[in-house]
Enzyme design. Structure first.
Site, PDB file in Angstrom:
ATOM      1  CB  CYS A 269      -0.968  -0.036   1.179  1.00 48.79           C
ATOM      2  SG  CYS A 269      -2.420   1.011   0.945  1.00 48.79           S
ATOM      3  CG  ASN A 311      -7.753   2.211   2.883  1.00 45.57           C
ATOM      4  OD1 ASN A 311      -8.128   3.201   2.257  1.00 45.57           O
ATOM      5  ND2 ASN A 311      -7.482   2.252   4.166  1.00 45.57           N
ATOM      6  CG  PHE A 314      -2.185   9.523  -2.990  1.00 47.27           C
ATOM      7  CD1 PHE A 314      -1.877  10.725  -3.615  1.00 47.27           C
ATOM      8  CD2 PHE A 314      -2.886   9.556  -1.788  1.00 47.27           C
ATOM      9  CE1 PHE A 314      -2.260  11.940  -3.052  1.00 47.27           C
ATOM     10  CE2 PHE A 314      -3.274  10.760  -1.219  1.00 47.27           C
ATOM     11  CZ  PHE A 314      -2.964  11.954  -1.857  1.00 47.27           C
ATOM     12  CG  HIS A 359      -4.483  -3.693   2.696  1.00 49.43           C
ATOM     13  ND1 HIS A 359      -3.908  -3.240   3.863  1.00 49.43           N
ATOM     14  CD2 HIS A 359      -4.807  -2.582   1.990  1.00 49.43           C
ATOM     15  CE1 HIS A 359      -3.889  -1.915   3.869  1.00 49.43           C
ATOM     16  NE2 HIS A 359      -4.434  -1.503   2.741  1.00 49.43           N
ATOM     17  CD  GLU A 361      -3.551  -6.505   5.506  1.00 45.38           C
ATOM     18  OE1 GLU A 361      -4.532  -5.729   5.449  1.00 45.38           O
ATOM     19  OE2 GLU A 361      -2.580  -6.419   4.723  1.00 45.38           O
TER      20      GLU A 361
END
Length: 385
Positions: A269, A311, A314, A359, A361
């Site tokens: 991210c 999430n 940019f 993400h 995870e």
């Protein structure tokens, strides 16, 4: 139980009036949800139908007002096992139809109660479908939520929204990161040591590494290269986080030192954007970003399409059609979003470093990308050999 159901329904009927005001002047009226008061932030929407507790506690949402596209929110209440940090980070919360009573064996309290307890101002009864379509067409923008029995006039509210700070140019990582280094021990036999630079890390991320025998030293966002190498790491990790990557001069400098030493490196991210900047690529603000747990991404090294959790507002500006020459060797775009061709990952061909924009995870989210932690382990194994 009858008393609690009646109490919840009564609270909902008594909820104070609330108004959501966008910086372009559009307003939505509803009822207070969570704390009563005033809040400002960047209006963004999340497309996940579940995982609201992980969303609320993700530090990457700092200074953002999250609009839930799923119409019914709060069904499973709030438990003590699923938070991704020690507090709720969203600046405000927007839902259409909140659950009157939570129904889950792990629930300890209602979502409305948790929002009130932590002082998070929200609004319910809003046409979130119309609001989401508006943000898709006009782009993410500043927003204010005003609730209570004595609301200002719309002109005053709009003026206050337009005075709020914008997300572009915001340097926020240090505001959400740990202030002191802490260690997440390996589960089972320790195999590696990783220095993780916390730019807004989620709790599940070091846990995923610990499950693979990694002892994780989580360092503040202000950590220097000397701090990173003081733990004698086998690998270095850069986490997710809020704000504009163009402001992250410190982490970019540390990243370049890690690349210069050829230490195995993994970023997710915000960490992906930091790697992009370290390699010499630019970053830019997306019109409305990617947020939710159902975003399709293609791993260009295998051709496999993954459903992933996102999430970010940019993105990295790197060429999709060729290998790039950088100060640290050749680099290529390894992953791409199939909705809009946004760069979703970078890979260095001449040294052990890679990153992804999403993400892996999976908290909340699908587990399609869990292999990326194994890829990081493989880099450290190769370096050790």
């Amino acid at each position: 139980m009858t008393t609690s159901i009646q109490g919840a329904a009564s609270q909902r009927h008594k909820a104070a009036p609330a108004v959501l005001v966008l910086e372009d002047g559009r307003t939505f009226r509803g009822r207070a949800y969570g704390a009563v008061g005033v809040t400002f932030g960047e209006a963004v929407f999340s497309t996940g139908m579940t995982g609201y507790q992980e969303t609320l506690t993700d530090p990457s949402y700092h200074r953002q007002v999250v609009v839930m596209t799923a119409p019914h929110v709060g069904n499973t209440g709030v438990n003590d096992e699923d938070p991704e940090s020690g507090r709720i980070w969203v600046a405000g919360y927007v839902v259409r139809d909140p659950a009157r009573v939570p129904s889950n064996w792990r629930a300890r309290r209602s979502l409305d109660q948790e929002l009130r307890d932590q002082g998070v101002v929200g609004i319910s009864g809003v046409d979130t479908r119309a609001l989401t379509r508006h943000l898709r067409e006009r782009g993410a923008m500043r927003v204010g939520i005003f609730s209570g029995n004595a609301l200002p006039d719309e002109g005053t509210m709009l003026a206050e929204v337009r005075q709020a700070p914008e997300m572009q140019g915001a340097n926020l990582a240090a505001e959400v990161a740990t202030k002191e280094t802490y260690v997440v021990p390996a589960i089972g036999e320790k195999r590696f040591t990783v220095a993780a630079v916390d730019l807004g890390i989620k709790g599940m991320t070091p846990r995923r590494m610990a499950e693979r025998g990694i002892e994780v030293h989580v360092l503040p966002a202000t950590a220097t290269a000397e701090d990173v190498y003081a733990v004698n790491p086998d690998g270095v990790f850069f986490s997710n986080g809020p704000g504009d990557p163009a402001t992250a001069e410190g982490p970019v400098s540390v990243m370049r030192e890690v690349l210069a030493r050829r230490t195995p490196l993994f970023g997710i991210c915000f960490g992906n954007q930091i790697l992009g900047r370290a390699l010499g690529f630019g970053t830019y603000k997306l019109k409305y970003g990617h947020r939710g747990i159902n975003q399709p991404v293609q791993d260009r090294t295998t051709g496999k399409v993954e459903v992933t959790a996102h999430n970010h507002g940019f993105a990295v500006d790197a060429p999709l059609d060729r290998i790039s020459e950088t100060p640290y060797g050749r680099a290529e775009v390894s992953h791409v979003c199939l909705n809009d061709q946004v760069v979703e990952g970078l890979h260095l061909l001449d040294q052990p470093a890679f990153s992804v924009q999403y993400h892996p995870e999976a908290a909340a989210g699908p587990h399609d990308a869990a292999y990326l932690f194994d890829r990081f382990v493989s880099l450290m194994e190769g370096q050790r050999a």
